[in-house]
Write a protein that holds these residues in place. Sequence first.
Motif, PDB file in Angstrom:
ATOM      1  N   UNK A  95       1.010 -20.684  43.067  1.00 28.37           N
ATOM      2  CA  UNK A  95       2.376 -20.784  43.589  1.00 28.37           C
ATOM      3  C   UNK A  95       3.304 -21.091  42.413  1.00 28.37           C
ATOM      4  N   UNK A  96       4.402 -20.352  42.239  1.00 31.04           N
ATOM      5  CA  UNK A  96       5.354 -20.685  41.167  1.00 31.04           C
ATOM      6  C   UNK A  96       6.070 -22.001  41.476  1.00 31.04           C
ATOM      7  N   UNK A  97       6.219 -22.806  40.458  1.00 31.64           N
ATOM      8  CA  UNK A  97       6.899 -24.093  40.601  1.00 31.64           C
ATOM      9  C   UNK A  97       7.807 -24.311  39.401  1.00 31.64           C
ATOM     10  N   UNK A  98       8.810 -25.171  39.558  1.00 29.71           N
ATOM     11  CA  UNK A  98       9.799 -25.449  38.519  1.00 29.71           C
ATOM     12  C   UNK A  98       9.658 -26.903  38.082  1.00 29.71           C
ATOM     13  N   UNK A  99       9.665 -27.113  36.790  1.00 31.04           N
ATOM     14  CA  UNK A  99       9.574 -28.470  36.261  1.00 31.04           C
ATOM     15  C   UNK A  99      10.845 -29.249  36.579  1.00 31.04           C
ATOM     16  N   UNK A 100      10.687 -30.476  37.021  1.00 34.37           N
ATOM     17  CA  UNK A 100      11.840 -31.328  37.338  1.00 34.37           C
ATOM     18  C   UNK A 100      12.365 -32.001  36.081  1.00 34.37           C
ATOM     19  N   UNK A 101      11.473 -32.372  35.156  1.00 33.67           N
ATOM     20  CA  UNK A 101      11.888 -33.067  33.932  1.00 33.67           C
ATOM     21  C   UNK A 101      11.234 -32.388  32.721  1.00 33.67           C
ATOM     22  N   UNK A 102      11.728 -32.724  31.557  1.00 31.57           N
ATOM     23  CA  UNK A 102      11.117 -32.237  30.320  1.00 31.57           C
ATOM     24  C   UNK A 102       9.720 -32.846  30.152  1.00 31.57           C
ATOM     25  N   UNK A 103       8.846 -32.085  29.545  1.00 33.29           N
ATOM     26  CA  UNK A 103       7.491 -32.562  29.264  1.00 33.29           C
ATOM     27  C   UNK A 103       7.424 -33.026  27.816  1.00 33.29           C
ATOM     28  N   UNK A 116       0.871 -34.850  32.644  1.00 33.64           N
ATOM     29  CA  UNK A 116       1.297 -34.845  34.050  1.00 33.64           C
ATOM     30  C   UNK A 116       2.810 -34.664  34.146  1.00 33.64           C
ATOM     31  N   UNK A 117       3.221 -33.819  35.069  1.00 34.81           N
ATOM     32  CA  UNK A 117       4.659 -33.556  35.216  1.00 34.81           C
ATOM     33  C   UNK A 117       4.968 -33.305  36.686  1.00 34.81           C
ATOM     34  N   UNK A 118       6.197 -33.646  37.078  1.00 34.42           N
ATOM     35  CA  UNK A 118       6.645 -33.419  38.448  1.00 34.42           C
ATOM     36  C   UNK A 118       7.242 -32.015  38.556  1.00 34.42           C
ATOM     37  N   UNK A 119       6.825 -31.300  39.591  1.00 37.11           N
ATOM     38  CA  UNK A 119       7.319 -29.936  39.792  1.00 37.11           C
ATOM     39  C   UNK A 119       7.875 -29.796  41.202  1.00 37.11           C
ATOM     40  N   UNK A 120       8.720 -28.785  41.364  1.00 31.31           N
ATOM     41  CA  UNK A 120       9.301 -28.479  42.670  1.00 31.31           C
ATOM     42  C   UNK A 120       8.934 -27.038  43.037  1.00 31.31           C
ATOM     43  N   UNK A 121       8.485 -26.829  44.270  1.00 33.02           N
ATOM     44  CA  UNK A 121       8.075 -25.492  44.685  1.00 33.02           C
ATOM     45  C   UNK A 121       8.372 -25.306  46.166  1.00 33.02           C
ATOM     46  N   UNK A 122       8.233 -24.087  46.618  1.00 34.45           N
ATOM     47  CA  UNK A 122       8.453 -23.748  48.023  1.00 34.45           C
ATOM     48  C   UNK A 122       7.111 -23.387  48.645  1.00 34.45           C
ATOM     49  N   UNK A 123       6.743 -24.071  49.747  1.00 33.48           N
ATOM     50  CA  UNK A 123       5.445 -23.817  50.366  1.00 33.48           C
ATOM     51  C   UNK A 123       5.505 -22.568  51.240  1.00 33.48           C
ATOM     52  N   UNK A 124       4.365 -22.255  51.882  1.00 32.34           N
ATOM     53  CA  UNK A 124       4.278 -21.035  52.690  1.00 32.34           C
ATOM     54  C   UNK A 124       5.212 -21.076  53.896  1.00 32.34           C
ATOM     55  N   UNK A 125       5.630 -22.271  54.312  1.00 30.35           N
ATOM     56  CA  UNK A 125       6.544 -22.381  55.441  1.00 30.35           C
ATOM     57  C   UNK A 125       8.006 -22.333  55.048  1.00 30.35           C
ATOM     58  N   UNK A 126       8.297 -22.152  53.746  1.00 31.24           N
ATOM     59  CA  UNK A 126       9.681 -22.088  53.288  1.00 31.24           C
ATOM     60  C   UNK A 126      10.298 -23.434  52.993  1.00 31.24           C
ATOM     61  N   UNK A 127       9.507 -24.510  52.978  1.00 26.80           N
ATOM     62  CA  UNK A 127      10.028 -25.848  52.712  1.00 26.80           C
ATOM     63  C   UNK A 127       9.895 -26.179  51.223  1.00 26.80           C
TER      64      UNK A 127
END
Length: 207
Positions: free
Chosen positions: A79-87, A104-115
């Motif tokens: 699943x493609x995800x976007x980094x929230x902060x610099x690594x 370890x890094x925090x990422x943001x992504x969209x799940x299969x339900x669109x959330x």
Amino acid sequence: MTSSIPQAQPPPESPRLPLWRWRRNPLLRPADRLQGWIGLFLLVAVAAAAPAAMCAAGETAHRHYERIAHHQARVRHHVPAVLVHDVPRHPEPGSAEARETLYPAEVRFTDSGGHTRTAETAVEPGLSANSTVHIWADADGTPTDPPLEADRIRSRSMGWAALAGVAVVASGAAAYRLAGLALQRRNLEAWDRAWAETGPRWTTSVE
């Protein structure tokens, strides 16, 4: 007055030397020779059973983990995800250690339900915020580990094989120990009976 019969004392144990129970010795008891045969039988049995148990356990574990890996490959996907902060950057950029190090890094992504969801994953050093990375997720879109790879399947199978071999050796050692304790108890009982018959002849009467 007759003195009391002294308490029976077992004979001193024979020296614990390899194969001492097979040497000619007038003091060698039948139980000692029996224990020697038991030890020889268990040694041969363990030598034959340990490799067989290791092969069986290793093959069974390998098939089990292969089925798990195939199932994981069907239900897990990138699943493609976007980094929230610099690594953070590695202290030695471009080195072999930097290529193998993950942070370890925090990422943001969209799940299969669109959330939109956030999760933590391990990424390469030096990536900036809003960079796109790929994470593994299950059918529900929950972040998870990647499917089992061949080297992990092999290492886990080898671990179960080694555990099976250790279990066989430990079982053989425990069986030999229990047999030795049973024979020792039998020898002590025989010694007590013999002493009860012989001891009175060694006592003296004092008037």
